[in-house]
Design a protein around this motif. Structure first.
Motif, PDB file in Angstrom:
ATOM      1  N   ARG A  13       0.798  -1.215   0.000  1.00  0.00           N
ATOM      2  CA  ARG A  13       0.000   0.000   0.000  1.00  0.00           C
ATOM      3  C   ARG A  13       0.837   1.275   0.000  1.00  0.00           C
ATOM      4  O   ARG A  13       0.303   2.350  -0.136  1.00  0.00           O
ATOM      5  CB  ARG A  13      -0.924   0.006   1.223  1.00  0.00           C
ATOM      6  CG  ARG A  13      -1.829  -1.223   1.336  1.00  0.00           C
ATOM      7  CD  ARG A  13      -2.619  -1.452   0.074  1.00  0.00           C
ATOM      8  NE  ARG A  13      -3.842  -0.729   0.059  1.00  0.00           N
ATOM      9  CZ  ARG A  13      -5.034  -1.277   0.010  1.00  0.00           C
ATOM     10  NH1 ARG A  13      -5.169  -2.580  -0.037  1.00  0.00           N
ATOM     11  NH2 ARG A  13      -6.106  -0.533  -0.007  1.00  0.00           N
ATOM     12  N   THR A  15       2.685   2.502   2.518  1.00  0.00           N
ATOM     13  CA  THR A  15       3.021   2.997   3.849  1.00  0.00           C
ATOM     14  C   THR A  15       3.537   1.816   4.665  1.00  0.00           C
ATOM     15  O   THR A  15       3.008   0.705   4.572  1.00  0.00           O
ATOM     16  CB  THR A  15       1.813   3.617   4.577  1.00  0.00           C
ATOM     17  OG1 THR A  15       0.814   2.625   4.744  1.00  0.00           O
ATOM     18  CG2 THR A  15       1.239   4.797   3.817  1.00  0.00           C
ATOM     19  N   GLU A  17       3.334   1.098   7.760  1.00  0.00           N
ATOM     20  CA  GLU A  17       2.379   0.558   8.720  1.00  0.00           C
ATOM     21  C   GLU A  17       1.404  -0.410   8.054  1.00  0.00           C
ATOM     22  O   GLU A  17       1.194  -1.523   8.536  1.00  0.00           O
ATOM     23  CB  GLU A  17       1.596   1.677   9.421  1.00  0.00           C
ATOM     24  CG  GLU A  17       2.435   2.584  10.268  1.00  0.00           C
ATOM     25  CD  GLU A  17       3.049   3.752   9.489  1.00  0.00           C
ATOM     26  OE1 GLU A  17       2.918   3.793   8.239  1.00  0.00           O
ATOM     27  OE2 GLU A  17       3.671   4.612  10.130  1.00  0.00           O
ATOM     28  N   LEU A  18       0.806   0.031   6.962  1.00  0.00           N
ATOM     29  CA  LEU A  18      -0.149  -0.838   6.256  1.00  0.00           C
ATOM     30  C   LEU A  18       0.549  -2.064   5.687  1.00  0.00           C
ATOM     31  O   LEU A  18       0.060  -3.182   5.829  1.00  0.00           O
ATOM     32  CB  LEU A  18      -0.846  -0.075   5.132  1.00  0.00           C
ATOM     33  CG  LEU A  18      -1.943   0.892   5.525  1.00  0.00           C
ATOM     34  CD1 LEU A  18      -2.510   1.566   4.297  1.00  0.00           C
ATOM     35  CD2 LEU A  18      -3.036   0.204   6.308  1.00  0.00           C
ATOM     36  N   ASP A  19       1.679  -1.854   5.040  1.00  0.00           N
ATOM     37  CA  ASP A  19       2.411  -2.981   4.457  1.00  0.00           C
ATOM     38  C   ASP A  19       2.749  -4.015   5.523  1.00  0.00           C
ATOM     39  O   ASP A  19       2.565  -5.211   5.317  1.00  0.00           O
ATOM     40  CB  ASP A  19       3.688  -2.502   3.769  1.00  0.00           C
ATOM     41  CG  ASP A  19       3.427  -1.701   2.506  1.00  0.00           C
ATOM     42  OD1 ASP A  19       2.254  -1.559   2.114  1.00  0.00           O
ATOM     43  OD2 ASP A  19       4.404  -1.221   1.917  1.00  0.00           O
ATOM     44  N   ASP A  49      -6.929   3.460   0.667  1.00  0.00           N
ATOM     45  CA  ASP A  49      -5.848   3.519   1.644  1.00  0.00           C
ATOM     46  C   ASP A  49      -6.156   4.415   2.841  1.00  0.00           C
ATOM     47  O   ASP A  49      -5.862   4.055   3.977  1.00  0.00           O
ATOM     48  CB  ASP A  49      -4.555   3.991   0.990  1.00  0.00           C
ATOM     49  CG  ASP A  49      -3.946   2.936   0.093  1.00  0.00           C
ATOM     50  OD1 ASP A  49      -4.460   1.802   0.060  1.00  0.00           O
ATOM     51  OD2 ASP A  49      -2.948   3.250  -0.573  1.00  0.00           O
ATOM     52  N   ASP A  50      -6.739   5.589   2.606  1.00  0.00           N
ATOM     53  CA  ASP A  50      -7.003   6.499   3.720  1.00  0.00           C
ATOM     54  C   ASP A  50      -8.007   5.908   4.705  1.00  0.00           C
ATOM     55  O   ASP A  50      -7.862   6.055   5.923  1.00  0.00           O
ATOM     56  CB  ASP A  50      -7.440   7.878   3.231  1.00  0.00           C
ATOM     57  CG  ASP A  50      -8.704   7.845   2.396  1.00  0.00           C
ATOM     58  OD1 ASP A  50      -8.991   6.813   1.760  1.00  0.00           O
ATOM     59  OD2 ASP A  50      -9.415   8.876   2.376  1.00  0.00           O
ATOM     60  N   ILE A  53      -6.149   2.736   6.492  1.00  0.00           N
ATOM     61  CA  ILE A  53      -5.200   3.105   7.547  1.00  0.00           C
ATOM     62  C   ILE A  53      -5.937   3.609   8.783  1.00  0.00           C
ATOM     63  O   ILE A  53      -5.543   3.313   9.907  1.00  0.00           O
ATOM     64  CB  ILE A  53      -4.135   4.113   7.056  1.00  0.00           C
ATOM     65  CG1 ILE A  53      -2.942   4.080   8.005  1.00  0.00           C
ATOM     66  CG2 ILE A  53      -4.682   5.506   6.909  1.00  0.00           C
ATOM     67  CD1 ILE A  53      -1.690   4.717   7.465  1.00  0.00           C
ATOM     68  N   MET A  57      -5.446   1.632  12.246  1.00  0.00           N
ATOM     69  CA  MET A  57      -4.798   2.406  13.304  1.00  0.00           C
ATOM     70  C   MET A  57      -5.769   2.759  14.437  1.00  0.00           C
ATOM     71  O   MET A  57      -5.380   3.364  15.419  1.00  0.00           O
ATOM     72  CB  MET A  57      -4.177   3.690  12.751  1.00  0.00           C
ATOM     73  CG  MET A  57      -3.068   3.451  11.755  1.00  0.00           C
ATOM     74  SD  MET A  57      -1.675   2.586  12.514  1.00  0.00           S
ATOM     75  CE  MET A  57      -1.379   1.330  11.294  1.00  0.00           C
ATOM     76  N   THR A  75      -4.380  -6.436  13.869  1.00  0.00           N
ATOM     77  CA  THR A  75      -3.639  -5.436  14.646  1.00  0.00           C
ATOM     78  C   THR A  75      -3.073  -5.965  15.953  1.00  0.00           C
ATOM     79  O   THR A  75      -2.260  -5.298  16.581  1.00  0.00           O
ATOM     80  CB  THR A  75      -4.519  -4.209  14.943  1.00  0.00           C
ATOM     81  OG1 THR A  75      -5.696  -4.628  15.632  1.00  0.00           O
ATOM     82  CG2 THR A  75      -4.891  -3.502  13.650  1.00  0.00           C
TER      83      THR A  75
END
Length: 76
Positions: A13, A15, A17-19, A49-50, A53, A57, A75
């Protein structure tokens, strides 16, 4: 393209964090999950993506309990 290669590509993706979160789930839990959970993961990968995330998060809540349960697995 086989299923794993396609999913790896969708997990990229842009980022860290996402990856990290998506690839960790794919490598450790996806193939142990039932078909329903796999379908939910594919649905999750279809999010922008927005939004994704925000969901991963903890900034956005999901109405669908099944998706929220999967997000919790990803998570934790």
């Amino acid at each position: 393209m086989d299923e794993l290669a396609r999913l790896r590509w969708q997990c990229r993706r842009g980022t860290k964090e996402l990856d990290f979160l998506l690839n960790r789930y794919l490598e450790t839990r996806y193939f142990l999950a039932g078909q329903g959970e796999r379908d939910l993961f594919v649905e999750l990968l279809g999010m922008e993506d927005d939004r994704l995330i925000g969901v991963l998060m903890g900034d956005r809540k999901l109405e669908a309990k099944e998706l929220a349960g999967l997000v919790n697995k990803i998570t934790k």
